[in-house]
Design an enzyme around this catalytic site. Structure first.
Site, PDB file in Angstrom:
ATOM      1  N   LYS A 129       0.843  -1.211   0.000  1.00 54.32           N
ATOM      2  CA  LYS A 129       0.000   0.000   0.000  1.00 54.32           C
ATOM      3  C   LYS A 129       0.873   1.254   0.000  1.00 54.32           C
ATOM      4  O   LYS A 129       0.612   2.216  -0.721  1.00 54.32           O
ATOM      5  CB  LYS A 129      -0.950  -0.030   1.204  1.00 54.32           C
ATOM      6  CG  LYS A 129      -2.041  -1.089   1.046  1.00 54.32           C
ATOM      7  CD  LYS A 129      -2.823  -1.381   2.318  1.00 54.32           C
ATOM      8  CE  LYS A 129      -3.741  -2.593   2.090  1.00 54.32           C
ATOM      9  NZ  LYS A 129      -4.439  -3.056   3.289  1.00 54.32           N
ATOM     10  N   ASP A 188     -10.832   2.696   4.107  1.00 57.34           N
ATOM     11  CA  ASP A 188     -11.114   1.270   3.940  1.00 57.34           C
ATOM     12  C   ASP A 188     -12.623   1.038   3.816  1.00 57.34           C
ATOM     13  O   ASP A 188     -13.051  -0.055   3.461  1.00 57.34           O
ATOM     14  CB  ASP A 188     -10.588   0.476   5.156  1.00 57.34           C
ATOM     15  CG  ASP A 188      -9.361  -0.361   4.806  1.00 57.34           C
ATOM     16  OD1 ASP A 188      -9.142  -0.627   3.613  1.00 57.34           O
ATOM     17  OD2 ASP A 188      -8.623  -0.724   5.748  1.00 57.34           O
ATOM     18  N   GLN A 246      -4.486  -1.839   9.587  1.00 60.43           N
ATOM     19  CA  GLN A 246      -4.349  -3.145   8.922  1.00 60.43           C
ATOM     20  C   GLN A 246      -4.906  -4.262   9.817  1.00 60.43           C
ATOM     21  O   GLN A 246      -4.539  -4.370  10.994  1.00 60.43           O
ATOM     22  CB  GLN A 246      -2.871  -3.407   8.589  1.00 60.43           C
ATOM     23  CG  GLN A 246      -2.616  -4.686   7.835  1.00 60.43           C
ATOM     24  CD  GLN A 246      -3.198  -4.682   6.409  1.00 60.43           C
ATOM     25  OE1 GLN A 246      -3.137  -3.682   5.703  1.00 60.43           O
ATOM     26  NE2 GLN A 246      -3.762  -5.796   5.990  1.00 60.43           N
TER      27      GLN A 246
END
Ligand code: NAD
Length: 290
Positions: free
Chosen positions: A52, A119, A96
């Site tokens: 990412k 997200d 994460q």
């Protein structure tokens, strides 16, 4: 059979985003800035977060990786999230997953400001997604949608079967496929671990999306001739022939299923890169939504 090449499609998207970032910079506007919090981090999580960060470099975003020790307390993590929520330099951030067992993922999801939740996991954003309002769409399902769109796969009126009902993949995927939109307007069956006759249901799918988290779960007898198959699963399995000692496989038995279907996404190089591209799209829209 057409390969749904997520790697190539993600590269195309990243080039488009890079052009937009250049325009933002030329206009004297802020460069999008994505932060990622990694708590502890086994090999896989570290790989995903690094990918990412690397994608941010490619598109010209700024990025910050906050790597916290696995033993950090839930309170300390929530404080860090609060800090990022209030940091004007950061446009969006992710935490994460998975998190260590002593940290409540639901609490963490709620703590991220919906305005920075790139997200797309916060209930406010999930609610907006259900109502078809502008918002951050969950990165993986949105990556799948973008892939279907760019390969001109007709979804309207088709029967889409999603295997798996997780909050981050299967459930939002089913909503997005059924929403009034393009891609969308599919007739969706959401299946899960308690579904009876799973094989028979899958075999009726025009579009089959596997997010079950079990290696090679979808076999050829579960797939209709000519179906579109999207494999969300990622599994590391030992492979002594590889330098790393492992290889990646998906939820779908690619070798046999690919002989039957019209389109299929590979693992690796399918949904994985699309998830990252989707995160970049969300981060850019964080600036645009401002
Ligand atoms: P999860 O474990 O949270 O959910 C799995 C779902 O599958 C559950 O809803 C469960 O009901 C269902 N299931 C389990 N066994 C089943 C069975 N025998 N029959 C029918 N349904 C069954 O997993 P997740 O977070 O949704 O992830 C799914 C897979 O996708 C994993 O392999 C994960 O690593 C991968 N993943 C990939 C990406 C990506 O970017 N490519 C992103 C997220 C997750």
């Amino acid at each position: 059979m057409v390969l749904l090449d997520g790697k190539k499609t993600a590269q195309d998207i990243q080039l488009e985003i890079a052009e937009k970032v250049k325009c933002l910079k030329a206009d004297g506007k802020k460069t999008p800035h994505l932060a990622a919090i990694l708590v502890g981090g086994d090999g896989a999580s570290l790989t995903y977060v690094n990918a990412k960060v690397k994608a941010c470099e490619k598109v010209g975003f700024e990025s910050t990786l906050v790597h916290i020790d696995a033993t950090t307390s839930e309170e300390d993590l929530l404080n860090k999230i609060d800090e990022l929520n209030n940091d004007d330099a950061i446009d969006g951030f992710i935490v994460q997953l998975p998190l260590p067992k002593h940290i409540d993922e639901a609490k963490v999801t709620l703590a991220v400001s919906p305005r920075k939740d790139v997200d797309g996991f916060h209930p406010e954003n999930i609610g907006k997604m259900c109502l078809n309002l502008p918002t951050f769409l969950p990165a993986t399902p949105n990556g799948v949608l973008e892939m279907l769109k760019r390969y001109n796969i007709e979804t309207s009126g088709k029967h889409c079967v999603v295997i798996g009902r997780s909050h981050i993949v299967g459930s939002p995927m089913s909503i997005l496929m059924a929403r009034n939109g393009n891609p969308g307007n599919a007739t969706v069956t959401l299946t899960h671990s308690r579904t009876s006759n799973l094989k028979e249901i899958c075999a009726t799918a025009d579009i089959l999306i596997a997010a079950v988290g079990r290696p090679l779960f979808v076999t050829a007898d579960m797939v209709k001739e000519g179906a579109v198959v999207v494999d969300v699963g990622i599994h590391r399995v030992e492979d002594s022939s590889k330098k790393s000692g492992f290889k990646l496989i998906g939820d779908v038995d690619f070798a046999n299923v690919s002989e039957k279907c019209s389109h299929i996404s590979p693992v690796p190089g399918g949904v994985g890169p699309m998830t990252i591209a989707s995160l970049m799209m969300n981060t850019l829209s964080a600036i645009e939504l401002k």
